[in-house]
Structures are given as C-alpha cells and as structure tokens.
Design a protein around this motif. Structure first.
Motif, PDB file in Angstrom:
ATOM      1  N   THR A 160       0.830  -1.205   0.000  1.00  9.04           N
ATOM      2  CA  THR A 160       0.000   0.000   0.000  1.00  9.04           C
ATOM      3  C   THR A 160       0.865   1.256   0.000  1.00  9.04           C
ATOM      4  OG1 THR A 160      -0.181  -0.176   2.414  1.00  9.04           O
ATOM      5  CG2 THR A 160      -1.999  -1.052   1.102  1.00  9.04           C
ATOM      6  N   THR A 161       2.054   1.183   0.588  1.00  8.63           N
ATOM      7  CA  THR A 161       2.974   2.324   0.543  1.00  8.63           C
ATOM      8  C   THR A 161       3.454   2.553  -0.886  1.00  8.63           C
ATOM      9  OG1 THR A 161       3.691   1.885   2.807  1.00  8.63           O
ATOM     10  CG2 THR A 161       5.111   3.279   1.470  1.00  8.63           C
ATOM     11  N   GLN A 162       3.739   1.446  -1.614  1.00 13.41           N
ATOM     12  CA  GLN A 162       4.114   1.581  -3.019  1.00 13.41           C
ATOM     13  C   GLN A 162       2.965   2.179  -3.828  1.00 13.41           C
ATOM     14  OE1 GLN A 162       7.046   1.078  -4.220  1.00 13.41           O
ATOM     15  NE2 GLN A 162       8.032  -0.062  -2.563  1.00 13.41           N
ATOM     16  N   LEU A 163       1.754   1.797  -3.473  1.00 12.88           N
ATOM     17  CA  LEU A 163       0.575   2.340  -4.154  1.00 12.88           C
ATOM     18  C   LEU A 163       0.461   3.841  -3.945  1.00 12.88           C
ATOM     19  CD1 LEU A 163      -2.211   1.908  -5.554  1.00 12.88           C
ATOM     20  CD2 LEU A 163      -3.139   1.485  -3.273  1.00 12.88           C
ATOM     21  N   ARG A 164       0.915   4.317  -2.796  1.00 13.07           N
ATOM     22  CA  ARG A 164       0.771   5.733  -2.406  1.00 13.07           C
ATOM     23  C   ARG A 164       1.313   6.671  -3.478  1.00 13.07           C
ATOM     24  NH1 ARG A 164       3.546   9.808  -0.267  1.00 13.07           N
ATOM     25  NH2 ARG A 164       2.625  11.026   1.432  1.00 13.07           N
ATOM     26  N   ALA A 165       2.568   6.463  -3.857  1.00 13.87           N
ATOM     27  CA  ALA A 165       3.187   7.368  -4.837  1.00 13.87           C
ATOM     28  C   ALA A 165       2.590   7.158  -6.224  1.00 13.87           C
ATOM     29  CB  ALA A 165       4.694   7.145  -4.869  1.00 13.87           C
ATOM     30  N   ALA A 166       2.358   5.883  -6.573  1.00 13.34           N
ATOM     31  CA  ALA A 166       1.873   5.600  -7.922  1.00 13.34           C
ATOM     32  C   ALA A 166       0.494   6.190  -8.157  1.00 13.34           C
ATOM     33  CB  ALA A 166       1.847   4.096  -8.148  1.00 13.34           C
ATOM     34  N   ALA A 167      -0.370   6.121  -7.133  1.00 18.00           N
ATOM     35  CA  ALA A 167      -1.755   6.534  -7.314  1.00 18.00           C
ATOM     36  C   ALA A 167      -1.922   8.043  -7.376  1.00 18.00           C
ATOM     37  CB  ALA A 167      -2.620   5.974  -6.186  1.00 18.00           C
ATOM     38  N   THR A 168      -0.951   8.786  -6.957  1.00 11.88           N
ATOM     39  CA  THR A 168      -1.088  10.248  -6.974  1.00 11.88           C
ATOM     40  C   THR A 168       0.103  10.912  -7.659  1.00 11.88           C
ATOM     41  OG1 THR A 168      -0.124  10.277  -4.741  1.00 11.88           O
ATOM     42  CG2 THR A 168      -2.515  10.333  -4.893  1.00 11.88           C
ATOM     43  N   THR A 169       1.244  10.923  -6.994  1.00 12.41           N
ATOM     44  CA  THR A 169       2.398  11.674  -7.483  1.00 12.41           C
ATOM     45  C   THR A 169       2.819  11.223  -8.877  1.00 12.41           C
ATOM     46  OG1 THR A 169       3.144  11.883  -5.201  1.00 12.41           O
ATOM     47  CG2 THR A 169       4.714  12.457  -6.928  1.00 12.41           C
ATOM     48  N   ASP A 214       8.518  -5.567 -13.765  1.00 14.88           N
ATOM     49  CA  ASP A 214       8.766  -6.979 -13.464  1.00 14.88           C
ATOM     50  C   ASP A 214       9.634  -7.151 -12.224  1.00 14.88           C
ATOM     51  OD1 ASP A 214       8.731  -9.872 -14.213  1.00 14.88           O
ATOM     52  OD2 ASP A 214      10.874  -9.514 -14.456  1.00 14.88           O
ATOM     53  N   VAL A 215      10.749  -6.421 -12.168  1.00 14.93           N
ATOM     54  CA  VAL A 215      11.645  -6.590 -11.013  1.00 14.93           C
ATOM     55  C   VAL A 215      11.015  -6.006  -9.746  1.00 14.93           C
ATOM     56  CG1 VAL A 215      13.745  -6.689 -12.401  1.00 14.93           C
ATOM     57  CG2 VAL A 215      12.926  -4.466 -11.587  1.00 14.93           C
ATOM     58  N   SER A 216      10.173  -4.981  -9.895  1.00 10.72           N
ATOM     59  CA  SER A 216       9.489  -4.431  -8.722  1.00 10.72           C
ATOM     60  C   SER A 216       8.534  -5.455  -8.120  1.00 10.72           C
ATOM     61  CB  SER A 216       8.721  -3.157  -9.108  1.00 10.72           C
ATOM     62  OG  SER A 216       9.602  -2.138  -9.525  1.00 10.72           O
ATOM     63  N   GLU A 217       7.813  -6.160  -8.983  1.00  6.14           N
ATOM     64  CA  GLU A 217       6.881  -7.183  -8.488  1.00  6.14           C
ATOM     65  C   GLU A 217       7.648  -8.307  -7.793  1.00  6.14           C
ATOM     66  OE1 GLU A 217       3.067  -9.773 -10.119  1.00  6.14           O
ATOM     67  OE2 GLU A 217       4.153  -8.396 -11.448  1.00  6.14           O
ATOM     68  N   ARG A 218       8.785  -8.691  -8.376  1.00  9.49           N
ATOM     69  CA  ARG A 218       9.594  -9.750  -7.754  1.00  9.49           C
ATOM     70  C   ARG A 218      10.160  -9.285  -6.408  1.00  9.49           C
ATOM     71  NH1 ARG A 218      11.236 -13.835 -11.407  1.00  9.49           N
ATOM     72  NH2 ARG A 218      10.521 -13.442 -13.538  1.00  9.49           N
ATOM     73  N   THR A 219      10.556  -8.019  -6.344  1.00  4.93           N
ATOM     74  CA  THR A 219      11.089  -7.490  -5.085  1.00  4.93           C
ATOM     75  C   THR A 219      10.028  -7.492  -3.996  1.00  4.93           C
ATOM     76  OG1 THR A 219      12.641  -6.073  -6.304  1.00  4.93           O
ATOM     77  CG2 THR A 219      12.189  -5.494  -4.010  1.00  4.93           C
ATOM     78  N   THR A 262       6.188   0.354 -10.543  1.00  2.00           N
ATOM     79  CA  THR A 262       6.249  -0.200  -9.184  1.00  2.00           C
ATOM     80  C   THR A 262       4.862  -0.235  -8.560  1.00  2.00           C
ATOM     81  OG1 THR A 262       8.505   0.659  -8.912  1.00  2.00           O
ATOM     82  CG2 THR A 262       7.300   0.082  -6.912  1.00  2.00           C
ATOM     83  N   GLY A 263       4.104   0.852  -8.768  1.00  2.00           N
ATOM     84  CA  GLY A 263       2.754   0.908  -8.217  1.00  2.00           C
ATOM     85  C   GLY A 263       1.834  -0.124  -8.844  1.00  2.00           C
ATOM     86  N   LEU A 264       1.970  -0.357 -10.155  1.00  3.94           N
ATOM     87  CA  LEU A 264       1.142  -1.360 -10.813  1.00  3.94           C
ATOM     88  C   LEU A 264       1.457  -2.758 -10.302  1.00  3.94           C
ATOM     89  CD1 LEU A 264       1.133  -0.037 -14.501  1.00  3.94           C
ATOM     90  CD2 LEU A 264      -0.729   0.063 -12.827  1.00  3.94           C
ATOM     91  N   ALA A 265       2.732  -3.021 -10.023  1.00  4.94           N
ATOM     92  CA  ALA A 265       3.091  -4.310  -9.416  1.00  4.94           C
ATOM     93  C   ALA A 265       2.446  -4.451  -8.045  1.00  4.94           C
ATOM     94  CB  ALA A 265       4.612  -4.437  -9.313  1.00  4.94           C
ATOM     95  N   ALA A 266       2.454  -3.355  -7.275  1.00  4.50           N
ATOM     96  CA  ALA A 266       1.858  -3.390  -5.933  1.00  4.50           C
ATOM     97  C   ALA A 266       0.352  -3.579  -6.001  1.00  4.50           C
ATOM     98  CB  ALA A 266       2.198  -2.103  -5.184  1.00  4.50           C
ATOM     99  N   VAL A 267      -0.307  -2.867  -6.925  1.00  7.10           N
ATOM    100  CA  VAL A 267      -1.766  -2.978  -6.993  1.00  7.10           C
ATOM    101  C   VAL A 267      -2.176  -4.366  -7.456  1.00  7.10           C
ATOM    102  CG1 VAL A 267      -2.247  -2.250  -9.371  1.00  7.10           C
ATOM    103  CG2 VAL A 267      -3.807  -1.597  -7.553  1.00  7.10           C
ATOM    104  N   GLY A 268      -1.328  -5.024  -8.234  1.00  6.87           N
ATOM    105  CA  GLY A 268      -1.609  -6.400  -8.619  1.00  6.87           C
ATOM    106  C   GLY A 268      -1.577  -7.333  -7.421  1.00  6.87           C
ATOM    107  N   ARG A 269      -0.599  -7.137  -6.529  1.00 10.80           N
ATOM    108  CA  ARG A 269      -0.513  -7.973  -5.320  1.00 10.80           C
ATOM    109  C   ARG A 269      -1.663  -7.667  -4.366  1.00 10.80           C
ATOM    110  NH1 ARG A 269       3.791 -10.268  -3.073  1.00 10.80           N
ATOM    111  NH2 ARG A 269       3.737  -8.954  -1.201  1.00 10.80           N
TER     112      ARG A 269
END
Length: 608
Positions: free
Chosen positions: A125-134, A184-189, A303-310
C-alpha cells in the motif's frame, strides 16, 4: 501500455476515483505553478533586452521575482494537496485489505502466509501511495509542461527545437523499453519482501519453541536467505531505475551541449539574438524538471502497478459474503438443535474425503460428545457448524434451518466456540474476555469468572481484569488460557456451545470443575464437545464415535462399552472400564482379573 497492464491500471484508477477532487485540485495547482515557471525565461529575455537596449530593467526584475515567488507558493500548495490525497488513497486501500483479510474464509487463511499478507497491507500500500497520486500527476503535468515549453521554444527558434525534439524522442523510446523491466523486477522485489515477512512471522510466532530447540541459527539462516533474495531483486530494480534516471540526465545534458553549439553558431551568423539563445537555454534547463518527472512517473508507476496487482490478489481471495453480516439478535438465546444430513467434505477436489456421509441429529439442550481417534473428523464437524467450511455435499441445520440461510453474524452470535489451542490476543484480560461481548456487565463478568475458576487469577493480577497479559497470553498458563477461552464463550450467553478439546491443558481438579460447569450449562444450552479424554464425557447425554470421517456408533458411555469395540479400546487405554468386565468385553477376549485389564489395555495398539 501493454494489454497485461490495462487491468492493474484500471484497478489503480479505481483507487483514485473517490479522491478525484483532491487529486484534480493538487494537479491543477501543480499545472498552474508549471505555467508560472514557464513564464520565467520570457521575463529573463525581457530583462536582458532591457539591459542591452538601455531601458529600465526594474519592472522586468520585479516581474521575475513575482513569478519566482508565485511559482514556489502555488507548487507547494499543489504538492501538499497531492500528498494529503495520497494518504487518503493509502488509507482506503488498507481499510479495504483489512476488511477483506478479516472476512477471508478459514480454509483460505489456513493455506496463506500471514507474514506475506501483512506485507501487502503495509509495504504494497505504501508503493501504491506514490503511484496513485504523485506518479500519475507527474505523468500528466509533465506532458503538459513539456508541451508548453515546446510551444514557447518554437517561438524562439525552430531549428533548436528540432534538436531538442530528436533527443526527447530518443529518451521516450529508451524509457518505454525500461518500463516493462522495472515493473517486473518491482513485483519480484515486493514478493520477496512478502516471503521475508512470512519467514519472520513463523519464527516469532513460535518464539519459545525456537529457543527451546536451539533453532536460532537455523531460523536466522532461513530469514537471511529470504532477506538476501529480497536484496538481490532490490538490486536489480535499482539497476533498472538508475538506468532510467541516468538516461534522463544524459539526454538533457546532450540536448544542452548540442543546443549551445548550434545556437552559438546561429548567434554568430546573426540568425538568433543572444537573449533568445539564453531564453531557449533556460527553457532547456526548465525541461530537465518535467522530463525527469515524466521518466520518474513512468518508473514509479510500474512499481505501483506491481503493488496494486498484489493487493488485488488478496481482494480476490474467497471471503465470506459481507451481506451476510447482519446484526446479531441479542434476544436469541434459546437452545437450538443441530443436524447433519448426508454431510461429506473434502478440502480440495483432488483430496480424499475428510467426512463421509455423516447423518446425525443433536437435540436442543444436553451434552453431545464427539470421540474417536485423531483425524476422525471431530473438529471438522464443529467447523462446519460455525461455517468455517461448507460441506462438499449434504447440508447442516441449526435450529431446523439450513445454516446457509442464516446470516453469518446472526448464526455465530448464537454460538460460543472454544478452540483447541485456546488463542489469547495481545491486550488485557478484559479485552480478551469481552472480545465478542463488549457490552457485558461487570456482574455477568464476575459470575462467569467464578464459574470458570478464574477469580483466583484475577486477584493475583496486579490490575485485575485490566492487567495486560502479553503476546498470545504469555503471562498465563496453558490451563488459564483455556479457561479464559471458555469464559469468553460463556459471556456470549450462547444457544449452542462448541467445545473443541477444552480440557487438553487442564489439570484433574479443573477438569472436574469443567465437567460440572458443562453439565450445568447443558441444562439450558445445546453443548457439542469434541474430546480425547473420555473422562470428560462419560456422563454425556449421548456420545458419537467417529472413525475415518464416518459415524461408527452413537450411545451412552455404558452402552458403547458393551457394544462398540473401538470405544471400548479407547476406554481401556484411559483406564475407564468399570470394576466388572462387561459381557461384550469378555466375549471379545478380554478375560482375567480386573486388575489385569489396564495392563492388557496397555498392550493394545494406541488408537490415538
């Protein structure tokens, strides 16, 4: 954007939709601030023209200062609105995840890794924070700011603009190639970080067991391996993100060098004024910000798209229907019957049946005991009544009503349930007692504490029932935790009391107290108990013998001693045969003096 990324993008926009006003206001201010900044190079050109033309430069200087201050203030206001909106987006995402996690089906949670689920609530959700706005705002405002700068640069010199456009096209192509790698690497991380959380949760959840077995090094090595995997994936992510950043910086510097060379030649040839070249270079410097925003927005969005997928993977896990969460009827305290009609259960299609064609009716009031070897299905029957699982075939009734027609909250409000391991939550003793009945009166609490022999414990605790009892009730003994669980169930004034091995951690004295308490409760409540200790249930109104998921026999203690071989073996192993050998026991070969029966029983195969 590739088709595989469309679904996560729609999910991301779904999180933004409730906060579109704050996002639009913040983005609008950022855009206006960018426009103000775009005017600054023109003010500088006007200032230079005034200096070289011998006119007053006080007015252009004041205009430039006003533009600088206005741009900073407007940009700060827009940034604050975006950050505040980002926090609201994260709050909604975390609430949605928490609601889902606590409504997951028990079978789903049994197969899940709690540590990984927790990492999705916190880290993802922290990764989502930046992706969803900034990041999204950076993309949108970056495009508009770059477009505005290009229009103004075109007014100054089209040749130099062509040089800049060529470099920007090259940059966008490289960034698009890197975006897929970064996602891809963000989702793996993030997945590796989730595995690390799962490893630590398992080790810390069994902390004393780890200590007692000297397994610190083993568990540390396991956690280190998980941390190393997260580090390796993180390094790969850092490599691609840094490549994107370096490409952006290199492109701007390359554009500056080329523009400086070509622009200087055009000034020397008289095709361009010095003030226009300076203004163009200032726009090029200005472009460094939006271009970096654009590249950062693309990489951050991956990175945010990887997070929102999880996050979405958790949201899509099977959960109990929220529409079934009706308010409980506090007046519904009358005992209820329970019936199993041809119930079979398997956990997965490829697994064998855990229960097979179980048909049983339990009348309202009285104590019904479920006994049998481990794995016979005793606890599973209790889980079906609570609707922790649903039968593969057949159905269960409570109060002559199919439990699938009961609103879950109403059904469970009628049931008091004591688990086998009697879990205790972090907090005070009162918090644990009132887990399901926050409005219970002090008199009722005192009465239940006395019934479950917890008054001595309460007197011993420095703050009574308001004393913290530690993580998982570490300050309590096993028997005390079990009695707390029983007290918690009784405080609900249940119509149906389910007891899963309630005496597993009780001594002989407290076991006798529980027997007396159960007999008392069974007069006005339906009590269904899964038991290994037959001493707990020999006075039960009915005893159901289970074997390999099937009902083998039903009767009283004495009738089962006379008629069922398995029950008789269980009774012999636990020294519960009477002083006179029953006729069936003799007929089955159990002869000899009574004092030898226990020894004979010891030679039997252990049915547990």
């Amino acid at each position: 954007m590739p088709s595989l990324a469309r679904a996560p993008m729609r999910l991301l926009l779904g999180y933004l939709r409730p906060h579109h006003r704050g996002l639009a206001a913040g983005a609008g201010l950022m855009f206006v601030g960018g426009l103000v900044n775009l005017a600054q190079p023109l003010a500088v050109k006007r200032l230079l023209d005034g200096v070289t033309g011998g006119t007053s430069f006080a007015e252009p200087m004041l205009l430039l200062a006003a533009l600088l201050v206005a741009g900073a203030l407007i940009g700060a206001g827009g940034m604050y609105l975006l950050e505040a909106t980002a926090e609201s987006v994260v709050l909604d995402a975390r609430r949605r995840l928490i609601d889902r996690l606590l409504r997951l089906r028990v079978g789903v949670m049994d197969r899940a890794e709690p540590g990984d689920l927790l990492s999705r609530v916190t880290g993802d959700t922290t990764q989502l924070r930046a992706a969803a706005t900034t990041n999204i705002v950076d993309l949108v405002t970056g495009v508009f700011q770059i477009g505005g700068a290009i229009v103004l640069m075109a007014r100054l010199d089209l040749v130099l603009l062509g040089v800049v456009a060529l470099v920007l096209a090259l940059l966008l192509g490289v960034t698009a190639l890197l975006a897929g790698r970064i996602r891809d690497v963000s989702e793996r991380t993030q997945a590796a970080v989730g595995r690390l959380g799962a490893v630590l949760e398992r080790a810390l959840g069994a902390f004393r067991t780890v200590k007692a077995n000297g397994a610190e090094r083993q568990q540390t090595a396991t956690a280190h391996r998980a941390a190393t995997q997260a580090w390796q994936h993180g390094r790969r992510a850092a490599r691609w993100v840094s490549a994107a950043g370096v490409t952006t910086g290199l492109a701007v510097q390359l554009a500056f060098v080329i523009v400086l060379g070509v622009g200087g030649a055009r000034v020397a040839a008289g095709d361009l004024t010095v003030s226009s070249l300076v203004a163009f270079l200032l726009y090029l410097f200005y472009l460094a910000g939006p271009v970096s925003q654009l590249a950062g927005g693309v990489t951050g969005l991956q990175t945010g798209l990887a997070a929102v997928g999880r996050i979405d993977a958790v949201v899509r896990l099977p959960a109990e229907d929220p529409d079934e969460q009706a308010e409980p009827n506090a007046e519904a305290t009358q005992p209820v019957s329970v019936a199993f009609h041809g119930v079979s259960l398997r956990h997965r299609p490829e697994d064998p049946d855990v229960l097979t064609d179980v048909t049983l009716r339990i009348p309202a009031t009285g104590l019904t005991a479920l006994v049998g070897p481990s794995g016979a299905g005793k606890s599973t029957l209790l889980a079906l009544v609570e609707r922790f699982q649903d039968p593969t075939s057949g159905h269960v009734e409570v109060g002559d009503r199919d439990i699938r027609r009961w609103p879950l909250r109403e059904l469970r409000a009628r049931i008091g349930y004591v688990e086998q391991d009697a879990p205790v939550l972090f907090g005070t003793l009162r918090d644990n007692l009132l887990l399901g009945t926050p409005d219970a009166s002090d008199d009722w609490i005192d009465d239940v504490l006395e019934q479950t022999m917890l008054t001595t414990l309460v007197r011993r605790l420095p703050q009574g029932v308001d004393t913290p009892i530690g993580h998982r009730g570490v300050t309590l003994s096993g028997g005390e935790r079990q009695r707390v669980a029983i007290a918690r169930a009784l405080l609900r004034r249940p119509s149906l009391l389910l007891l899963d091995e309630p005496t597993s951690q009780l001594d002989a004295v407290n076991e006798q107290v529980l027997r007396d308490l159960t007999a008392h409760v069974a007069r006005t409540t339906t009590v269904l108990m899964a038991a290994h200790r037959l001493s707990t249930v020999i006075e039960a109104d009915r005893i159901v013998v289970l074997e390999a998921g099937r009902i083998r026999a039903v009767g009283t203690h004495q009738s089962l001693i006379d008629s069922d071989d398995l029950y008789r073996r269980l009774a012999q192993t636990q020294l519960l045969l009477g002083l006179e050998a029953p006729a069936a026991a003799v007929s089955n070969g159990y002869r000899g003096r009574p004092e030898t029966w226990a020894a004979d029983a010891g030679s039997l195969d252990d049915p547990w």
